[in-house]
Design a protein around this motif. Structure first.
Motif: not given
Length: 362
Positions: A335-346
């Protein structure tokens, strides 16, 4: 008996309690492995210090348990052709490197015989050599990196619902039979946005019977949504499923019999549908629909525990999602959301915290 506000609070509490119980079960499954592993060590190198892209901690060394078959020390060329090893293939590029490293880490950590794994990585970069970086992160890893020429598919790819799906490396899985050595007869293909909480040898043992591809399939999914109205309105297209009962399966987790693949020339069959797509626009989901057209209704079904997919949300918003009911062996942030990007974005989702346990970046 209760006012509306109280009822809403009770509903929220019940749903979240159910969700946290599910998370707890997943963590309990992983805990024995996590408990026994020493902390990862920081890699000291000039490249890592200069470029945050390659700033990773070194993975702990994972060794075989006493019950594992022991093979004589041999060269990479000899290991590649050893059918007794578990052969795993993944794509490798700088954009998804963090996901790939976490996936490898989880596979090694939960394997009882990690020294009996061989990784076949596919890269389309001819400018950055990822081999020394990967070797520093995983000093004991047995692997080879294969170059995939983007030009092979450049003129066969059509626009997709999400730009990431148009990357040539997404189509490398179509060419595994040609890229890997002829002596490699069976391989597990995995996407880079997964983690395992089970021993991968259990997936390797899955029976394919007479099928070429094995994968978890989902027959409750609305199969018509994977193709455009034009596809379903022309018999010359939809008759491809004649005599089959096609079900959706996710190509991010597949066990592939490369002997049968080569024999029946499945790469050519996938390319044929890609060429038709360029003219007629019969689908919008990148590299997935050709696989459905060729294999849906003919795959060997594997337990759904091996692909708890969709954790990245939908293709556009990447919203948070819960895992499906049932046991879990592999979690997949498709899907569109990757965990490393979401974690880095808070702005992470609850299940992203489980992925973070295997993250070696930074």
């Amino acid at each position: 008996m209760f006012n509306k506000s109280t009822q809403e609070k009770m509903t929220w509490f019940i749903e979240n309690s159910r969700f946290m119980i599910t998370i707890s079960i997943v963590i309990i499954l992983a805990y024995p492995f996590l408990q026994s592993c020493p902390p990862a060590e920081a890699i000291q190198s000039s490249n890592s210090d200069l470029d945050p892209l390659f700033n990773y901690r070194q993975s702990p060394n994972f060794n075989n348990s006493p019950k594992c078959t022991t093979f004589p020390i041999s060269s990479i060329a000899t290991k590649i052709c050893n059918p007794s090893l578990v052969h795993i293939s993944m794509t490798l590029d700088t954009k998804f490197l963090r996901g790939s490293v976490a996936a490898i880490h989880s596979i090694l950590q939960h394997s009882h015989c990690p020294e009996n794994l061989f990784f076949h990585f596919i890269s389309s970069s001819d400018t950055i050599n990822l081999e020394p970086h990967l070797g520093k992160i995983f000093p004991l890893l047995s692997f080879k990196i294969y170059y995939f020429n983007p030009g092979i598919v450049q003129n066969k790819i059509s626009s997709s619902i999400r730009q990431t799906l148009e990357h040539p490396l997404n189509y490398a899985r179509n060419y595994l039979a040609e890229l890997l050595e002829p002596c490699v007869e069976r391989v597990i293909y995995l996407d880079s946005d997964i983690v395992l909480v089970d021993d991968i040898s259990n997936l390797w043992k899955a029976s394919l019977g007479l099928s070429t591809v094995g994968s978890p399939q989902y027959c409750h999914a609305n199969f018509t949504n994977y193709f455009t109205p034009k596809f379903w309105s022309h018999k010359k297209f939809f008759r491809a499923f004649h005599g089959r009962k096609p079900c959706y399966f996710n190509t991010g987790v597949m066990v592939i019999d490369l002997i049968k693949w080569r024999k029946y020339r499945y790469t050519k069959k996938l390319e044929r549908w890609m060429k038709i797509q360029r003219v007629h626009r019969i689908y919008e989901l990148g590299s997935l629909p050709p696989f459905l057209l060729v294999f849906a209704g003919k795959i060997a079904p594997i337990d759904q525990r091996w692909n708890q997919h969709g954790l990245g949300g939908d293709n556009l918003s990447g919203s948070c999602r819960n895992i499906h009911a049932g046991p879990v062996s592999l979690l997949h942030w498709s899907g569109g959301g990757k965990p490393w990007l979401r974690l880095d974005s808070g702005n992470s989702c609850p299940l992203d915290e489980l992925w973070a346990r295997y993250d070696l970046h930074g």
